[in-house]
Design a protein around this motif. Sequence first.
Motif, PDB file in Angstrom:
ATOM      1  N   SER A  59     -11.596  -0.046  -2.167  1.00 25.55           N
ATOM      2  CA  SER A  59     -12.642  -0.986  -2.574  1.00 25.55           C
ATOM      3  C   SER A  59     -12.638  -2.300  -1.789  1.00 25.55           C
ATOM      4  O   SER A  59     -13.642  -3.006  -1.779  1.00 25.55           O
ATOM      5  N   SER A  60     -11.532  -2.647  -1.143  1.00 25.36           N
ATOM      6  CA  SER A  60     -11.499  -3.871  -0.320  1.00 25.36           C
ATOM      7  C   SER A  60     -10.274  -3.866   0.580  1.00 25.36           C
ATOM      8  O   SER A  60      -9.327  -3.088   0.365  1.00 25.36           O
ATOM      9  N   GLY A  61     -10.284  -4.755   1.553  1.00 24.38           N
ATOM     10  CA  GLY A  61      -9.115  -4.925   2.411  1.00 24.38           C
ATOM     11  C   GLY A  61      -7.935  -5.443   1.605  1.00 24.38           C
ATOM     12  O   GLY A  61      -6.785  -5.051   1.829  1.00 24.38           O
ATOM     13  N   THR A  62      -8.235  -6.311   0.655  1.00 17.74           N
ATOM     14  CA  THR A  62      -7.180  -6.868  -0.197  1.00 17.74           C
ATOM     15  C   THR A  62      -6.497  -5.756  -0.995  1.00 17.74           C
ATOM     16  O   THR A  62      -5.261  -5.720  -1.093  1.00 17.74           O
ATOM     17  N   ALA A  63      -7.297  -4.851  -1.548  1.00 14.71           N
ATOM     18  CA  ALA A  63      -6.731  -3.720  -2.297  1.00 14.71           C
ATOM     19  C   ALA A  63      -5.850  -2.867  -1.388  1.00 14.71           C
ATOM     20  O   ALA A  63      -4.781  -2.396  -1.798  1.00 14.71           O
ATOM     21  N   ALA A  64      -6.285  -2.689  -0.133  1.00 16.72           N
ATOM     22  CA  ALA A  64      -5.503  -1.886   0.812  1.00 16.72           C
ATOM     23  C   ALA A  64      -4.149  -2.540   1.084  1.00 16.72           C
ATOM     24  O   ALA A  64      -3.120  -1.854   1.152  1.00 16.72           O
ATOM     25  N   ILE A  65      -4.122  -3.860   1.223  1.00 18.72           N
ATOM     26  CA  ILE A  65      -2.852  -4.562   1.446  1.00 18.72           C
ATOM     27  C   ILE A  65      -1.960  -4.432   0.212  1.00 18.72           C
ATOM     28  O   ILE A  65      -0.758  -4.193   0.320  1.00 18.72           O
ATOM     29  N   HIS A  66      -2.583  -4.552  -0.962  1.00 18.22           N
ATOM     30  CA  HIS A  66      -1.812  -4.407  -2.197  1.00 18.22           C
ATOM     31  C   HIS A  66      -1.149  -3.026  -2.258  1.00 18.22           C
ATOM     32  O   HIS A  66       0.050  -2.900  -2.512  1.00 18.22           O
ATOM     33  N   LEU A  67      -1.929  -1.984  -1.965  1.00 14.39           N
ATOM     34  CA  LEU A  67      -1.371  -0.623  -1.978  1.00 14.39           C
ATOM     35  C   LEU A  67      -0.277  -0.475  -0.929  1.00 14.39           C
ATOM     36  O   LEU A  67       0.761   0.151  -1.181  1.00 14.39           O
ATOM     37  N   ALA A  68      -0.497  -1.066   0.243  1.00 17.97           N
ATOM     38  CA  ALA A  68       0.510  -0.966   1.314  1.00 17.97           C
ATOM     39  C   ALA A  68       1.844  -1.552   0.857  1.00 17.97           C
ATOM     40  O   ALA A  68       2.910  -0.989   1.122  1.00 17.97           O
ATOM     41  N   LEU A  69       1.782  -2.672   0.166  1.00 16.99           N
ATOM     42  CA  LEU A  69       3.014  -3.309  -0.325  1.00 16.99           C
ATOM     43  C   LEU A  69       3.716  -2.428  -1.361  1.00 16.99           C
ATOM     44  O   LEU A  69       4.939  -2.283  -1.342  1.00 16.99           O
ATOM     45  N   ILE A  70       2.925  -1.827  -2.247  1.00 13.80           N
ATOM     46  CA  ILE A  70       3.513  -0.936  -3.256  1.00 13.80           C
ATOM     47  C   ILE A  70       4.189   0.244  -2.554  1.00 13.80           C
ATOM     48  O   ILE A  70       5.298   0.644  -2.900  1.00 13.80           O
ATOM     49  N   LEU A  71       3.533   0.768  -1.511  1.00 14.75           N
ATOM     50  CA  LEU A  71       4.090   1.912  -0.783  1.00 14.75           C
ATOM     51  C   LEU A  71       5.348   1.524  -0.010  1.00 14.75           C
ATOM     52  O   LEU A  71       6.154   2.385   0.340  1.00 14.75           O
ATOM     53  N   CYS A  72       5.492   0.232   0.289  1.00 11.94           N
ATOM     54  CA  CYS A  72       6.727  -0.258   0.922  1.00 11.94           C
ATOM     55  C   CYS A  72       7.747  -0.649  -0.144  1.00 11.94           C
ATOM     56  O   CYS A  72       8.751  -1.290   0.171  1.00 11.94           O
ATOM     57  N   ASP A  73       7.440  -0.302  -1.369  1.00  9.91           N
ATOM     58  CA  ASP A  73       8.376  -0.522  -2.465  1.00  9.91           C
ATOM     59  C   ASP A  73       8.643  -2.005  -2.720  1.00  9.91           C
ATOM     60  O   ASP A  73       9.746  -2.392  -3.103  1.00  9.91           O
TER      61      ASP A  73
END
Length: 405
Positions: A59-73
């Motif tokens: 839904s946004s670039g911000t959401a993508a960064i948020h998911l990326a951080l979660i995936l980096c634990d």
Amino acid sequence: MDYSANRIYLSPPHMGGQEEHYIRDAFNKNWIAPMGENVDGFEQDLQEYTNRNEAAAVSSGTAAIHLALILCDVGLGDEVICQSFTFTASANPIRYQGATPIFIDSEPVTWNMDPQLLEKAILDRMEKGVKPKAIILVHLYGMPAKVDRILAVAGKYDIPVIEDAAEAMGSAVEHYKCGGFGLLSIFSFNGNKIITTSGGGALLSDDRRLIRKGRFLATQARDEAPHYQHSQLGYNYRMSNIVAGIGRGQMQVLDEHVKARRANHAFYFEQLEGVWLEEETLQTMQTPAFTGAGTSKGIYFLREPAGYFSNRWLTTILVNPEETGGVTATDIRLALEEKNIESRPLWKPMHLQPLYRSCKHYENGVSEKLFELGLCLPSGSNLSNRERLRVVSVIRKTLRDVHYE
Ligand SMILES: *Cc1c(COP(=O)(O)O)cnc(C)c1O
């Protein structure tokens, strides 16, 4: 806000023509939902464009960064390194995770994260017993960062790189395509970006499992079951099938947009470089901090170092009042505004933002100086030659007026 046709905007949307076709198709099939044919098609386009193994439209670039951080634990109490000279959306998701950002200043050649300061920060934090969980690297205004050097430092300490390529679709350095390296990359399709879906983003990686996990988290982390079952915390971050239709149409004109934005930059450079000062003044105006920026008479442009290819999302200038007879970037911005032309100061560094001022930061004065002297000029891919001339004539006049006072 002035919506009149006469106003020149900084970076307005620019439709290619096929967008409505994809949207109509979704309407015809009544697939007005998150996910669907357009989302799949758009993700496929993004994968191919970046040579990534997998992409998820969100839904946004911000959401993508948020998911990326979660995936980096990244979680509560962790530290994440982030470029200070950027838009706040690069850093905010660190806080969403209850983690702490550590801000790194820029080097003067590309205006992006300084690799030396990065290493200093990592060593310093490790000495204090906390190893940063991830590094958020940005390619500001479309200029790729010193990717080789950053990846070398990140690799040496085994810290994953999240590439914020929100402004850098179509940019490249050597063999690195922006959005195509690091553990995870993100794009933004906000209304002002090089292509837009009116609002949207993407998460990309070569690690298919990571992106599939990201997609799962973005759809409320729904487990496989006939009923709604959840064992993890999820988010509603998926892109809708309507919006993705705009994205598919925009992908067809992305390369044209890059060409047009680069042509804007070339035009401004040609028109404004060396407008004013005398030859002898030219000899004395080397500003050591910005040798990579290239000189013109009081107006500096960000140069492309050898091997670099910038999409020139926004054309930026630095205005040095010591060389323009006192004219500042603010003077130019206000003069443009008076003629109904939008321009904007450069990003205010995160370490100077009220929100983040108390955060640990490693600085060298570069981004602060850029913020003080810089201005973004109208850079849309649909900017006409007449409009560009309007911009240039206001800037020239502002410089001239002060000279004749
Ligand atoms: C636009 C932008 C983002 C955020 O993207 P949204 O789609 O607006 O959430 C992140 N980082 C940078 C550098 C940006 O310019």
